[in-house]
Scaffold this motif. Structure first.
Motif, PDB file in Angstrom:
ATOM      1  N   LYS A   1       2.005  10.475   1.947  1.00 44.34           N
ATOM      2  CA  LYS A   1       3.446  10.272   2.090  1.00 44.34           C
ATOM      3  C   LYS A   1       4.190  10.562   0.795  1.00 44.34           C
ATOM      4  O   LYS A   1       5.295  11.076   0.800  1.00 44.34           O
ATOM      5  CB  LYS A   1       3.732   8.837   2.542  1.00 44.34           C
TER       6      LYS A   1
ATOM      7  N   TYR B   1      -3.998  10.085  -5.027  1.00 45.21           N
ATOM      8  CA  TYR B   1      -4.676   8.951  -4.408  1.00 45.21           C
ATOM      9  C   TYR B   1      -3.660   7.912  -3.971  1.00 45.21           C
ATOM     10  O   TYR B   1      -2.555   7.843  -4.491  1.00 45.21           O
ATOM     11  CB  TYR B   1      -5.710   8.317  -5.345  1.00 45.21           C
ATOM     12  N   SER B   2      -4.055   7.108  -3.006  1.00 49.47           N
ATOM     13  CA  SER B   2      -3.222   5.995  -2.554  1.00 49.47           C
ATOM     14  C   SER B   2      -3.357   4.854  -3.546  1.00 49.47           C
ATOM     15  O   SER B   2      -4.316   4.803  -4.320  1.00 49.47           O
ATOM     16  CB  SER B   2      -3.690   5.521  -1.171  1.00 49.47           C
ATOM     17  N   THR B   3      -2.393   3.941  -3.537  1.00 48.92           N
ATOM     18  CA  THR B   3      -2.495   2.786  -4.415  1.00 48.92           C
ATOM     19  C   THR B   3      -2.262   1.499  -3.632  1.00 48.92           C
ATOM     20  O   THR B   3      -1.464   1.443  -2.702  1.00 48.92           O
ATOM     21  CB  THR B   3      -1.486   2.836  -5.584  1.00 48.92           C
TER      22      THR B   3
ATOM     23  N   THR C   1      -9.306   5.889  -3.198  1.00 48.21           N
ATOM     24  CA  THR C   1      -9.615   7.286  -2.889  1.00 48.21           C
ATOM     25  C   THR C   1     -10.313   7.455  -1.549  1.00 48.21           C
ATOM     26  O   THR C   1     -10.385   8.571  -1.028  1.00 48.21           O
ATOM     27  CB  THR C   1     -10.486   7.904  -3.994  1.00 48.21           C
TER      28      THR C   1
ATOM     29  N   GLN D   1       0.824  12.265  -3.687  1.00 43.03           N
ATOM     30  CA  GLN D   1       0.010  11.867  -4.828  1.00 43.03           C
ATOM     31  C   GLN D   1      -1.462  12.191  -4.595  1.00 43.03           C
ATOM     32  O   GLN D   1      -1.887  12.439  -3.474  1.00 43.03           O
ATOM     33  CB  GLN D   1       0.160  10.357  -5.085  1.00 43.03           C
TER      34      GLN D   1
ATOM     35  N   PHE E   1       0.853  -1.181   0.000  1.00 43.19           N
ATOM     36  CA  PHE E   1       0.000   0.000   0.000  1.00 43.19           C
ATOM     37  C   PHE E   1       0.890   1.232   0.000  1.00 43.19           C
ATOM     38  O   PHE E   1       1.785   1.347   0.823  1.00 43.19           O
ATOM     39  CB  PHE E   1      -0.900  -0.011   1.243  1.00 43.19           C
ATOM     40  N   LYS E   2       0.644   2.136  -0.940  1.00 41.49           N
ATOM     41  CA  LYS E   2       1.377   3.406  -0.987  1.00 41.49           C
ATOM     42  C   LYS E   2       0.426   4.521  -0.597  1.00 41.49           C
ATOM     43  O   LYS E   2      -0.552   4.790  -1.291  1.00 41.49           O
ATOM     44  CB  LYS E   2       1.937   3.654  -2.388  1.00 41.49           C
ATOM     45  N   ASN E   3       0.724   5.169   0.518  1.00 40.87           N
ATOM     46  CA  ASN E   3      -0.110   6.237   1.044  1.00 40.87           C
ATOM     47  C   ASN E   3       0.058   7.513   0.213  1.00 40.87           C
ATOM     48  O   ASN E   3       1.173   7.979   0.004  1.00 40.87           O
ATOM     49  CB  ASN E   3       0.272   6.489   2.498  1.00 40.87           C
ATOM     50  N   ALA E   4      -1.044   8.081  -0.243  1.00 43.35           N
ATOM     51  CA  ALA E   4      -1.014   9.286  -1.078  1.00 43.35           C
ATOM     52  C   ALA E   4      -0.298  10.449  -0.391  1.00 43.35           C
ATOM     53  O   ALA E   4       0.513  11.141  -1.000  1.00 43.35           O
ATOM     54  CB  ALA E   4      -2.434   9.704  -1.446  1.00 43.35           C
TER      55      ALA E   4
END
Length: 61
Positions: free
Chosen positions: A13, A18-20, A42, A16, A8-11
């Motif tokens: 941090k 949105y997070s992915t 989102t 971005q 999980f990539k936090n938006a």
């Protein structure tokens, strides 16, 4: 112990929109010649949580 199949990539941090939620190549989500390995997130709610849980279960099967 199962191998890591999702990250999980936090938006916030990463600055971005949105997070992915991203699946590694060891995830068993293959479906023909093309399939999604990353999903935009989102918002987090019960529906999203269940969709993510289903994807993770499928990736580990």
């Amino acid at each position: 112990m199962p191998a890591m199949v999702v990250s999980f990539k936090n938006a916030g941090k990463f600055g971005q929109r949105y997070s992915t939620l991203e699946f590694q190549d060891s995830a068993r989500l293959d479906d023909g010649d093309i399939w999604p390995v990353s999903f935009a997130v989102t918002a987090w709610n019960d529906t999203v949580a269940e969709q993510v849980a289903r994807l993770v279960r499928a990736a580990q099967s």
